[in-house]
Scaffold this motif. Sequence first.
Motif, short mmCIF file in Angstrom:
data_model
loop_
_atom_site.label_atom_id
_atom_site.label_comp_id
_atom_site.label_asym_id
_atom_site.label_seq_id
_atom_site.Cartn_x
_atom_site.Cartn_y
_atom_site.Cartn_z
N LYS A 32 0.86 -1.17 0.00
CA LYS A 32 0.00 0.00 0.00
C LYS A 32 0.91 1.23 0.00
N TYR A 33 0.53 2.26 -0.70
CA TYR A 33 1.32 3.50 -0.82
C TYR A 33 2.66 3.26 -1.52
N PHE A 34 2.72 2.26 -2.41
CA PHE A 34 3.94 1.96 -3.15
C PHE A 34 4.43 3.22 -3.86
N GLY A 35 5.68 3.53 -3.69
CA GLY A 35 6.25 4.73 -4.29
C GLY A 35 6.14 5.94 -3.40
N GLY A 36 5.19 5.90 -2.47
CA GLY A 36 5.03 6.97 -1.49
C GLY A 36 5.20 8.36 -2.05
N PRO A 37 6.08 9.14 -1.44
CA PRO A 37 6.23 10.53 -1.85
C PRO A 37 7.06 10.74 -3.11
N VAL A 38 7.58 9.66 -3.71
CA VAL A 38 8.35 9.80 -4.94
C VAL A 38 7.36 9.92 -6.09
N THR A 39 7.17 11.12 -6.55
CA THR A 39 6.17 11.37 -7.59
C THR A 39 6.75 11.37 -9.00
N GLU A 40 8.07 11.47 -9.09
CA GLU A 40 8.72 11.44 -10.40
C GLU A 40 8.98 9.99 -10.81
N GLU A 41 9.17 9.81 -12.11
CA GLU A 41 9.51 8.48 -12.60
C GLU A 41 10.90 8.09 -12.10
N MET A 42 11.06 6.84 -11.74
CA MET A 42 12.35 6.35 -11.27
C MET A 42 13.06 5.63 -12.41
N THR A 43 14.35 5.91 -12.53
CA THR A 43 15.18 5.28 -13.55
C THR A 43 15.88 4.08 -12.94
N GLU A 44 15.78 2.94 -13.60
CA GLU A 44 16.44 1.73 -13.11
C GLU A 44 17.96 1.93 -13.16
N LYS A 45 18.61 1.70 -12.02
CA LYS A 45 20.07 1.85 -11.93
C LYS A 45 20.58 0.84 -10.92
N CYS A 46 21.28 -0.16 -11.40
CA CYS A 46 21.70 -1.26 -10.55
C CYS A 46 23.04 -1.04 -9.86
N ASP A 47 23.80 -0.02 -10.25
CA ASP A 47 25.16 0.14 -9.74
C ASP A 47 25.37 1.42 -8.94
N LEU A 48 24.35 1.93 -8.34
CA LEU A 48 24.45 3.14 -7.53
C LEU A 48 24.97 2.75 -6.14
N PRO A 49 26.03 3.40 -5.64
CA PRO A 49 26.61 3.00 -4.36
C PRO A 49 25.61 2.90 -3.20
N VAL A 50 24.72 3.87 -3.06
CA VAL A 50 23.77 3.83 -1.94
C VAL A 50 22.84 2.62 -2.05
N LEU A 51 22.48 2.24 -3.27
CA LEU A 51 21.61 1.08 -3.44
C LEU A 51 22.39 -0.21 -3.18
N ASP A 52 23.67 -0.25 -3.57
CA ASP A 52 24.51 -1.41 -3.25
C ASP A 52 24.68 -1.56 -1.74
N THR A 53 24.90 -0.44 -1.05
CA THR A 53 25.05 -0.46 0.41
C THR A 53 23.76 -0.95 1.07
N THR A 54 22.63 -0.53 0.52
CA THR A 54 21.34 -0.96 1.06
C THR A 54 21.13 -2.45 0.85
N LYS A 55 21.51 -2.95 -0.33
CA LYS A 55 21.41 -4.40 -0.57
C LYS A 55 22.28 -5.18 0.41
N ASP A 56 23.48 -4.68 0.66
CA ASP A 56 24.36 -5.33 1.64
C ASP A 56 23.71 -5.33 3.03
N TRP A 57 23.09 -4.22 3.40
CA TRP A 57 22.40 -4.10 4.68
C TRP A 57 21.29 -5.15 4.76
N LEU A 58 20.50 -5.24 3.69
CA LEU A 58 19.40 -6.20 3.66
C LEU A 58 19.92 -7.64 3.69
N ASP A 59 21.03 -7.92 3.01
CA ASP A 59 21.63 -9.26 3.07
C ASP A 59 21.96 -9.61 4.53
N LYS A 60 22.56 -8.68 5.24
CA LYS A 60 22.90 -8.92 6.65
C LYS A 60 21.63 -9.15 7.47
N TYR A 61 20.64 -8.29 7.27
CA TYR A 61 19.37 -8.41 8.01
C TYR A 61 18.74 -9.78 7.78
#
Length: 179
Positions: A32-61
């Motif tokens: 529910k509320y998917f996308g939330g306050p992000v009203t602009e279109e999102m561009t797929e980007k698999c190699d962004l450092p912050v997203l890689d760091t978040t994936k690592d965080w989620l792997d640990k979790y």
Amino acid sequence: MYYSTQYSSPVGSITLASDGQNLVGLWLEGQKYFGGPVTEEMTEKCDLPVLDTTKDWLDKYFTGQNPAISDLPLAPNGGAFRKAVWDILCEIPYGKYITYGEIAKIVASRTNKASMSSQAVGGAVGHNPISIIIPCHRVVGANGSLTGYAGGIDKKIKLLEHEGVDMSKFFTPTRGTAL
């Protein structure tokens, strides 16, 4: 400009979103509320450092570790009240839970108000744009109801079980608006 990538988790596909520097969103598939306050279109980007760091965080979790929320640059978009509630969510320890009413008392105390509505807190919790990391799944009803998880109560149960919470105290509501 916003960027996104996908993460495959034990609770299903997760969309991560960033403004290029900070994590601005984490949504479960069908949330529910998917996308939330992000009203602009999102561009797929698999190699962004912050997203890689978040994936690592989620792997640990998801492997049973308790990574620190402060390890991630979070920038949830919302008003002062919602941000105050989300800050409290970040204080809930791994494997613990809190009620909407308890959060309302904390917000009231921190804002020098006599009281605060649990329903208002529920609205802020439900609109949390960075699920799991800002742990809204750790909030339950005062009577033990597992109501109100925008990602779905089945996923809330899985996340609480994953963290080792004793689920015998809780029940799934059979009716209501927050299913």
